[in-house]
Write a protein that holds these residues in place. Structure first.
Motif, PDB file in Angstrom:
ATOM      1  N   SER A  15       0.801  -1.227   0.000  1.00 54.96           N
ATOM      2  CA  SER A  15       0.000   0.000   0.000  1.00 54.96           C
ATOM      3  C   SER A  15       0.829   1.270   0.000  1.00 54.96           C
ATOM      4  CB  SER A  15      -0.946   0.006   1.208  1.00 54.96           C
ATOM      5  OG  SER A  15      -0.206   0.011   2.415  1.00 54.96           O
ATOM      6  N   GLY A  16       2.163   1.150   0.167  1.00 55.60           N
ATOM      7  CA  GLY A  16       2.957   2.375   0.216  1.00 55.60           C
ATOM      8  C   GLY A  16       4.420   2.111  -0.048  1.00 55.60           C
ATOM      9  N   GLY A  17       5.178   3.175  -0.288  1.00 57.75           N
ATOM     10  CA  GLY A  17       6.617   3.075  -0.459  1.00 57.75           C
ATOM     11  C   GLY A  17       7.009   2.188  -1.619  1.00 57.75           C
ATOM     12  N   ILE A  18       8.021   1.358  -1.383  1.00 58.47           N
ATOM     13  CA  ILE A  18       8.502   0.451  -2.424  1.00 58.47           C
ATOM     14  C   ILE A  18       7.415  -0.534  -2.825  1.00 58.47           C
ATOM     15  CG2 ILE A  18      10.126  -1.426  -2.887  1.00 58.47           C
ATOM     16  CD1 ILE A  18      12.179   0.111  -1.185  1.00 58.47           C
ATOM     17  N   GLY A  19       6.642  -1.010  -1.849  1.00 62.64           N
ATOM     18  CA  GLY A  19       5.585  -1.969  -2.148  1.00 62.64           C
ATOM     19  C   GLY A  19       4.584  -1.443  -3.159  1.00 62.64           C
ATOM     20  N   ARG A  20       4.196  -0.198  -2.994  1.00 63.64           N
ATOM     21  CA  ARG A  20       3.236   0.386  -3.933  1.00 63.64           C
ATOM     22  C   ARG A  20       3.838   0.504  -5.334  1.00 63.64           C
ATOM     23  NH1 ARG A  20      -0.898   5.286  -2.749  1.00 63.64           N
ATOM     24  NH2 ARG A  20      -1.769   5.496  -4.831  1.00 63.64           N
ATOM     25  N   ALA A  21       5.098   0.896  -5.412  1.00 61.33           N
ATOM     26  CA  ALA A  21       5.760   0.981  -6.713  1.00 61.33           C
ATOM     27  C   ALA A  21       5.828  -0.391  -7.375  1.00 61.33           C
ATOM     28  CB  ALA A  21       7.155   1.572  -6.551  1.00 61.33           C
ATOM     29  N   VAL A  22       6.046  -1.431  -6.566  1.00 59.02           N
ATOM     30  CA  VAL A  22       6.073  -2.794  -7.097  1.00 59.02           C
ATOM     31  C   VAL A  22       4.706  -3.186  -7.626  1.00 59.02           C
ATOM     32  CG1 VAL A  22       6.349  -5.227  -6.469  1.00 59.02           C
ATOM     33  CG2 VAL A  22       8.016  -3.536  -5.683  1.00 59.02           C
ATOM     34  N   VAL A  23       3.664  -2.878  -6.876  1.00 60.75           N
ATOM     35  CA  VAL A  23       2.297  -3.165  -7.337  1.00 60.75           C
ATOM     36  C   VAL A  23       2.047  -2.516  -8.698  1.00 60.75           C
ATOM     37  CG1 VAL A  23      -0.146  -2.688  -6.920  1.00 60.75           C
ATOM     38  CG2 VAL A  23       1.306  -3.507  -5.045  1.00 60.75           C
ATOM     39  N   GLU A  24       2.349  -1.241  -8.794  1.00 61.29           N
ATOM     40  CA  GLU A  24       2.084  -0.514 -10.038  1.00 61.29           C
ATOM     41  C   GLU A  24       2.906  -1.058 -11.197  1.00 61.29           C
ATOM     42  OE1 GLU A  24       2.967   3.419  -8.724  1.00 61.29           O
ATOM     43  OE2 GLU A  24       0.976   3.750  -7.843  1.00 61.29           O
ATOM     44  N   ARG A  25       4.155  -1.428 -10.926  1.00 56.49           N
ATOM     45  CA  ARG A  25       5.024  -1.950 -11.991  1.00 56.49           C
ATOM     46  C   ARG A  25       4.555  -3.308 -12.466  1.00 56.49           C
ATOM     47  NH1 ARG A  25       7.126  -3.574 -15.614  1.00 56.49           N
ATOM     48  NH2 ARG A  25       9.265  -3.376 -16.383  1.00 56.49           N
ATOM     49  N   LEU A  26       4.209  -4.200 -11.553  1.00 51.67           N
ATOM     50  CA  LEU A  26       3.724  -5.518 -11.952  1.00 51.67           C
ATOM     51  C   LEU A  26       2.389  -5.417 -12.686  1.00 51.67           C
ATOM     52  CD1 LEU A  26       4.591  -7.679  -8.805  1.00 51.67           C
ATOM     53  CD2 LEU A  26       5.858  -7.517 -10.955  1.00 51.67           C
ATOM     54  N   ALA A  27       1.517  -4.541 -12.198  1.00 50.95           N
ATOM     55  CA  ALA A  27       0.221  -4.356 -12.865  1.00 50.95           C
ATOM     56  C   ALA A  27       0.404  -3.824 -14.283  1.00 50.95           C
ATOM     57  CB  ALA A  27      -0.659  -3.419 -12.050  1.00 50.95           C
ATOM     58  N   ALA A  28       1.395  -2.969 -14.476  1.00 51.82           N
ATOM     59  CA  ALA A  28       1.664  -2.440 -15.807  1.00 51.82           C
ATOM     60  C   ALA A  28       2.091  -3.537 -16.775  1.00 51.82           C
ATOM     61  CB  ALA A  28       2.744  -1.355 -15.735  1.00 51.82           C
ATOM     62  N   ASP A  29       2.665  -4.616 -16.247  1.00 53.05           N
ATOM     63  CA  ASP A  29       3.035  -5.769 -17.076  1.00 53.05           C
ATOM     64  C   ASP A  29       1.858  -6.694 -17.348  1.00 53.05           C
ATOM     65  OD1 ASP A  29       5.660  -5.067 -17.426  1.00 53.05           O
ATOM     66  OD2 ASP A  29       6.440  -6.334 -15.826  1.00 53.05           O
ATOM     67  N   GLY A  30       0.710  -6.388 -16.752  1.00 53.98           N
ATOM     68  CA  GLY A  30      -0.467  -7.221 -16.948  1.00 53.98           C
ATOM     69  C   GLY A  30      -0.692  -8.247 -15.862  1.00 53.98           C
ATOM     70  N   THR A  31       0.143  -8.230 -14.834  1.00 53.01           N
ATOM     71  CA  THR A  31       0.000  -9.167 -13.728  1.00 53.01           C
ATOM     72  C   THR A  31      -1.139  -8.729 -12.809  1.00 53.01           C
ATOM     73  OG1 THR A  31       2.367  -9.666 -13.780  1.00 53.01           O
ATOM     74  CG2 THR A  31       1.192 -10.202 -11.756  1.00 53.01           C
TER      75      THR A  31
END
Length: 245
Positions: A15-31
């Protein structure tokens, strides 16, 4: 290995920090992403809403990373909503700082419970329930090599995370599941800024050969690599720190 559009990730501390950036990056790949949170449900749901509005798939599920039953519910939600689990990005952790001589044992135990037991709990669940072609990405810290005063309890916990990572990678022989740890350097997150003066932050940034702090997106890029194409990277601790150590 499934294509990224078919893959499902659990991101602890998403929900925040590095974790949120990871969520957004993986989602951008279609995951498809399960955004785990410990206490801030509103922030997790906001992260989910942003992923969905961008055309991605995500849900938010809460739980204490060190509680096996609560984390089992997170894994259940991933399977129920998206059909399986292919990626675990375990970013959740805490970082109270104090010299060893001054840190009370209650705080030390809390750090080890969240960072060490929490990693053991979620890794064990992933090892039991992840599909072939999967990837487990744990989080360590470059402080394990920097030996900075005040970080004793935190660095000790992350040393244990590295040991769990390297051993689990060998234990999963024949499963086609990779296990690696990402080891960020100083990164511009609320966790990093907490308790530091502006002068301290500027000094740390200036000390990096790149002349800046890391950004959450810098770290998320490595997680995306390990979560998808990096099938021959296994049992490694990867320092993502701009040559800070």
């Amino acid at each position: 290995m499934n294509g990224t559009a078919d893959r499902v990730a659990i991101v602890t501390g998403g929900s925040g920090g590095i974790g949120r950036a990871v969520v957004e990056r993986l989602a951008a790949d279609g995951t498809a992403v399960v955004v785990h949170y410990a206490g801030n449900r509103q922030r997790a749901e906001q992260t989910v809403a942003e992923v969905v509005s961008a055309g991605g798939r995500a849900i938010a599920v809460g739980g204490d990373v060190a509680d096996e039953q609560e984390m089992e519910s997170v894994f259940d939600a991933a399977e129920r909503e998206f059909g399986g689990i292919d990626v675990l990005a375990h970013t959740a952790g805490i970082m109270p700082l104090a010299p060893i001589a001054q840190m009370d044992l209650e705080t030390f135990d809390r750090v080890q419970r969240t960072n060490v037991r929490g990693t053991f709990v979620v890794d064990r669940l992933a090892a039991r329930r992840m599909r072939p072609g999967g990837a487990i990405v744990n989080f360590s810290t470059s402080v394990t090599r920097l030996q900075i005063p005040g970080y004793g309890a935190y660095a000790a916990s992350k040393g244990a995370v590295e040991a769990i990572t390297l051993i689990l990678a060998r234990e999963l022989r024949g499963r086609d599941i990779t296990v690696n740890a990402v080891s960020p350097g100083p990164t511009a997150t609320p966790l990093f800024f907490e308790g530091k003066t502006e002068e301290q932050v500027e000094g740390i940034a200036a000390g990096n050969p790149m002349g800046r702090l890391g950004e959450p997106d810098d770290i998320a890029e490595m997680v995306a690599f390990l979560a998808g194409p990096a099938r021959w990277v296994n049992g490694q601790v990867l320092h993502v720190n701009g040559a800070a150590a």
